[in-house]
Design a protein around this motif. Structure first.
Motif, PDB file in Angstrom:
ATOM      1  N   ASP A  23       0.833  -1.199   0.000  1.00 45.65           N
ATOM      2  CA  ASP A  23       0.000   0.000   0.000  1.00 45.65           C
ATOM      3  C   ASP A  23       0.870   1.252   0.000  1.00 45.65           C
ATOM      4  O   ASP A  23       1.256   1.745   1.059  1.00 45.65           O
ATOM      5  N   PRO A  24       1.181   1.796  -1.183  1.00 44.78           N
ATOM      6  CA  PRO A  24       2.048   2.968  -1.238  1.00 44.78           C
ATOM      7  C   PRO A  24       1.431   4.226  -0.632  1.00 44.78           C
ATOM      8  O   PRO A  24       2.147   5.185  -0.357  1.00 44.78           O
ATOM      9  N   ALA A  25       0.125   4.233  -0.370  1.00 46.94           N
ATOM     10  CA  ALA A  25      -0.500   5.400   0.244  1.00 46.94           C
ATOM     11  C   ALA A  25       0.114   5.689   1.612  1.00 46.94           C
ATOM     12  O   ALA A  25       0.180   6.838   2.044  1.00 46.94           O
ATOM     13  N   ALA A  26       0.594   4.658   2.280  1.00 48.08           N
ATOM     14  CA  ALA A  26       1.202   4.824   3.599  1.00 48.08           C
ATOM     15  C   ALA A  26       2.575   5.494   3.533  1.00 48.08           C
ATOM     16  O   ALA A  26       3.104   5.920   4.564  1.00 48.08           O
ATOM     17  N   LEU A  27       3.164   5.606   2.340  1.00 54.54           N
ATOM     18  CA  LEU A  27       4.472   6.252   2.214  1.00 54.54           C
ATOM     19  C   LEU A  27       4.419   7.723   2.608  1.00 54.54           C
ATOM     20  O   LEU A  27       5.395   8.254   3.137  1.00 54.54           O
ATOM     21  N   THR A  53       9.070   8.240  -3.252  1.00 53.71           N
ATOM     22  CA  THR A  53       7.752   7.602  -3.337  1.00 53.71           C
ATOM     23  C   THR A  53       7.588   6.879  -4.672  1.00 53.71           C
ATOM     24  O   THR A  53       7.100   5.745  -4.708  1.00 53.71           O
ATOM     25  N   ALA A  54       8.009   7.505  -5.758  1.00 53.16           N
ATOM     26  CA  ALA A  54       7.887   6.879  -7.081  1.00 53.16           C
ATOM     27  C   ALA A  54       8.680   5.578  -7.147  1.00 53.16           C
ATOM     28  O   ALA A  54       8.167   4.551  -7.611  1.00 53.16           O
ATOM     29  N   TYR A  55       9.916   5.603  -6.679  1.00 54.73           N
ATOM     30  CA  TYR A  55      10.753   4.399  -6.717  1.00 54.73           C
ATOM     31  C   TYR A  55      10.202   3.298  -5.812  1.00 54.73           C
ATOM     32  O   TYR A  55      10.145   2.130  -6.207  1.00 54.73           O
TER      33      TYR A  55
END
Length: 133
Positions: A23-27, A53-55
Motif C-alpha cells: 500500500d504505497p499510500a502509507a508512504l 515515493t515513485a521508486y
C-alpha cells in the motif's frame, strides 16, 4: 543459548506493514520531505519525497509479490534489511539500508542488489513500472 532480539524500530515496523500490504499510500506518512533514495541502477541519489515515493511504489509492484525479508540489523536511527525476491524467474538478493529522523520518518532509503542478472531483470521491470502513465 539464544539472546533476545532488540525491539523492531517503529519506522521499520511501519515499512514492513506497508510492504506486506503493498500500500504505497502509507508512504506519505512514513517518508520525510527531504528523503533521499539511492538505487543500484541510478548513479546519483534521487532527492525528495516525490522521487522516493515513485521508486518505492514501483518496487512494491515489481518485488512485492515475492519480497521476503530474511535478516535485519538495527541501530538507534538506522537499519539494514536483507531481502530475497524473484523477478522474471530470476532470484534477486539485496539489502535495504534505511535511516530515519527523530520523528520516525525515513530520511534515506538505499537499495543494493545482486546478482548482476537479477539486477538487470529488476532494472528492466522497474523501468516499465516507472514509465507507466
Amino acid at each position: 543459548m539464544t539472546t533476545d532480539s532488540p525491539p523492531m524500530p517503529a519506522p521499520i515496523a511501519a515499512w514492513h506493514a506497508l510492504a506486506e500490504a503493498r500500500d504505497p499510500a502509507a508512504l506519505d506518512a512514513l517518508l520525510a520531505e527531504e528523503c533521499v533514495f539511492r538505487s543500484p541502477a541510478v548513479h546519483t541519489p534521487q532527492p525528495g519525497k516525490a522521487l522516493t515515493t515513485a521508486y518505492l511504489t514501483a518496487a512494491l509492484v515489481v518485488l512485492g509479490p515475492t519480497l521476503r525479508y530474511v535478516e535485519e540489523w538495527y541501530a538507534a536511527d538506522s537499519a539494514v534489511l536483507e531481502f530475497e525476491a524473484e523477478v522474471d524467474g530470476l532470484s534477486v538478493h539485496g539489502v535495504d539500508m534505511i535511516r530515519w529522523d527523530d520523528t520516525g520518518r525515513i530520511t534515506s532509503f538505499t537499495v543494493m542488489v545482486r546478482p548482476h542478472k537479477g539486477l538487470e531483470a529488476l532494472m528492466g521491470a522497474m523501468l516499465v513500472e516507472l514509465t507507466r502513465s
